[in-house]
Design a protein around this motif. Sequence first.
Motif, short mmCIF file in Angstrom:
data_model
loop_
_atom_site.label_atom_id
_atom_site.label_comp_id
_atom_site.label_asym_id
_atom_site.label_seq_id
_atom_site.Cartn_x
_atom_site.Cartn_y
_atom_site.Cartn_z
N ALA A 138 0.83 -1.21 0.00
CA ALA A 138 0.00 0.00 0.00
C ALA A 138 0.86 1.26 0.00
O ALA A 138 0.58 2.23 -0.71
CB ALA A 138 -0.93 -0.01 1.21
N GLU A 139 1.92 1.22 0.78
CA GLU A 139 2.79 2.40 0.86
C GLU A 139 3.40 2.72 -0.50
O GLU A 139 3.47 3.88 -0.91
CB GLU A 139 3.91 2.08 1.86
CG GLU A 139 4.53 3.26 2.51
CD GLU A 139 5.73 2.81 3.35
OE1 GLU A 139 6.73 3.51 3.32
OE2 GLU A 139 5.64 1.72 3.97
N VAL A 148 2.13 1.98 -3.41
CA VAL A 148 1.08 2.51 -4.29
C VAL A 148 0.88 4.00 -4.01
O VAL A 148 0.76 4.82 -4.93
CB VAL A 148 -0.25 1.74 -4.10
CG1 VAL A 148 -1.39 2.42 -4.87
CG2 VAL A 148 -0.09 0.29 -4.55
N LYS A 149 0.90 4.37 -2.73
CA LYS A 149 0.73 5.79 -2.37
C LYS A 149 1.87 6.62 -2.97
O LYS A 149 1.65 7.74 -3.43
CB LYS A 149 0.71 5.95 -0.85
CG LYS A 149 -0.57 5.40 -0.24
CD LYS A 149 -0.56 5.52 1.27
CE LYS A 149 -1.81 4.87 1.84
NZ LYS A 149 -1.78 4.78 3.31
N GLU A 171 -5.62 -1.58 3.28
CA GLU A 171 -4.82 -0.44 3.74
C GLU A 171 -5.10 0.82 2.91
O GLU A 171 -4.99 1.93 3.42
CB GLU A 171 -3.33 -0.78 3.67
CG GLU A 171 -2.88 -1.64 4.84
CD GLU A 171 -1.41 -1.98 4.77
OE1 GLU A 171 -0.60 -1.07 4.49
OE2 GLU A 171 -1.07 -3.16 4.95
N LEU A 172 -5.44 0.63 1.65
CA LEU A 172 -5.66 1.80 0.80
C LEU A 172 -7.05 2.41 0.97
O LEU A 172 -7.20 3.62 0.92
CB LEU A 172 -5.46 1.43 -0.68
CG LEU A 172 -4.04 1.12 -1.14
CD1 LEU A 172 -4.05 0.66 -2.60
CD2 LEU A 172 -3.12 2.33 -0.98
N TYR A 198 -7.63 3.81 -6.78
CA TYR A 198 -7.06 4.63 -5.70
C TYR A 198 -6.78 6.05 -6.19
O TYR A 198 -7.02 7.03 -5.48
CB TYR A 198 -5.78 3.96 -5.17
CG TYR A 198 -5.23 4.66 -3.94
CD1 TYR A 198 -5.92 4.62 -2.73
CD2 TYR A 198 -4.04 5.37 -4.01
CE1 TYR A 198 -5.44 5.27 -1.61
CE2 TYR A 198 -3.54 6.03 -2.89
CZ TYR A 198 -4.25 5.97 -1.69
OH TYR A 198 -3.76 6.62 -0.59
N LYS A 234 -8.35 9.45 -4.66
CA LYS A 234 -7.51 10.40 -3.92
C LYS A 234 -7.09 11.63 -4.71
O LYS A 234 -6.83 12.67 -4.14
CB LYS A 234 -6.22 9.69 -3.45
CG LYS A 234 -6.43 8.67 -2.38
CD LYS A 234 -6.79 9.34 -1.06
CE LYS A 234 -7.23 8.30 -0.06
NZ LYS A 234 -7.80 8.83 1.17
#
Length: 419
Positions: free
Chosen positions: A14-15, A17-18, A76-77, A130, A134
Amino acid sequence: MKIFKFGGASVKNAEAVKNVVQILGSFKGEKIGVVVSAMGKTTNLLEKLVDEYVNDRNPLAVIEESKAFHDQILNELFEDKSHVIFARVETLFGALEKRINTEPSSNYAYEYDQLVGYGELLSTTIVSAYINEKSGACEWLDARKLIRTNVTYKEAKIDWDTTHELVNGAVRNVEAHLFMTQGFLGHTNTGHATTLGREGSDFSAAILAHCLEAESVTIWKDVPGVLNADPKWFDNTQKLNHISFKEAIELSYYGATVIHPKTIQPLKNKNIPLFVKSFVKPEESGTVIHEDTSADSLIPSFIFKMKQVLISISPKDFSFMVEENLSEIFEHFASHRVKINLMQNSAISFSVSVDESPQVQKLIAKLRETYNVKYNDGLELVTIRHYDQETLDRVSTDKKILVEQKSRATARLIMKSIS
Ligand code: ASP
Ligand code: MG
């Protein structure tokens, strides 16, 4: 338009991907096409799924493992557990399950391509959702409607004319400033999924850029750019700030693995520069691969191939090695699918270096029916581009050199450790 490619390591959790979304956020206002690979080691796991499926073992357990991995990232996302993405991912896994509940055909490569591409379908579905959540609109495009190939499953060849039409037709209708599609995937003219060969997502990015006449391609990696050697085998590597298309083709021919070998040609043909940059330090300049050859010889590059077998083949009657023998020998290599890394011939023998594999032993047995065959294994093959005496000495310390080949820009050594 720019084309970006993010590999499996850049979306492994997830991190990560962010971080990708943050990088894309810094290009707001530009039109960008994004190619994404399967998350982390998903493709390896899906290869296992294919084996379990065609050998009638336990494919469902592998699907569960992949589902748990993707679910963790999703959870997580997305805080809102009623978000539509959960149902979409569920649908993709449902389709996989449905496939494994049917009898596999006898065509392994076909079955492989129908299953393995789900890694990219999952990653692009999750990452684009995502982004939509976002940071702004990102249109998801299905590579199985863009990249047209022949039916050579697992190694499909591009039908450039049709792909050109399909890609331009689809991208013309994209309103968002971003669109995202799967690397590695294509489709046949009857709509079956194909794949372009392992690590083929770089090539996918180059295909899109070629068809769209993009201004550049950027491959985002976990290294700062193209290095002059693999840090696994070499201390004090240096980054190559810029190299030519020609040099990049040479490096990948000799076995450098930073960029998929098919990637350069489509870009070179349209003179589209390729940037290799770090997704960890996106502000740094990375490497640019372009037409300009002026910097190619500034830094020597080293390419290592370990676990080499040097095979020497000579006629049993000590006759000369001539065209007839050589063509017969090459046919045996081709039919055993053993790739030649280096070759050398003399009056009465022909020597080749190949990667160690079970196939090589079968090939040697076959060759021994007609020839005297000797071999030496546990060797390493080092190629140095833009070599000098110092670099030759550096790689050959404590090594015995068995074969040495030099041309103006390239030296190749087959060596054995002296222990
Ligand atoms: N996911 C595919 C692979 O791992 C394609 C790629 O990553 O380029 O081979
Ligand atoms: Mg991958």
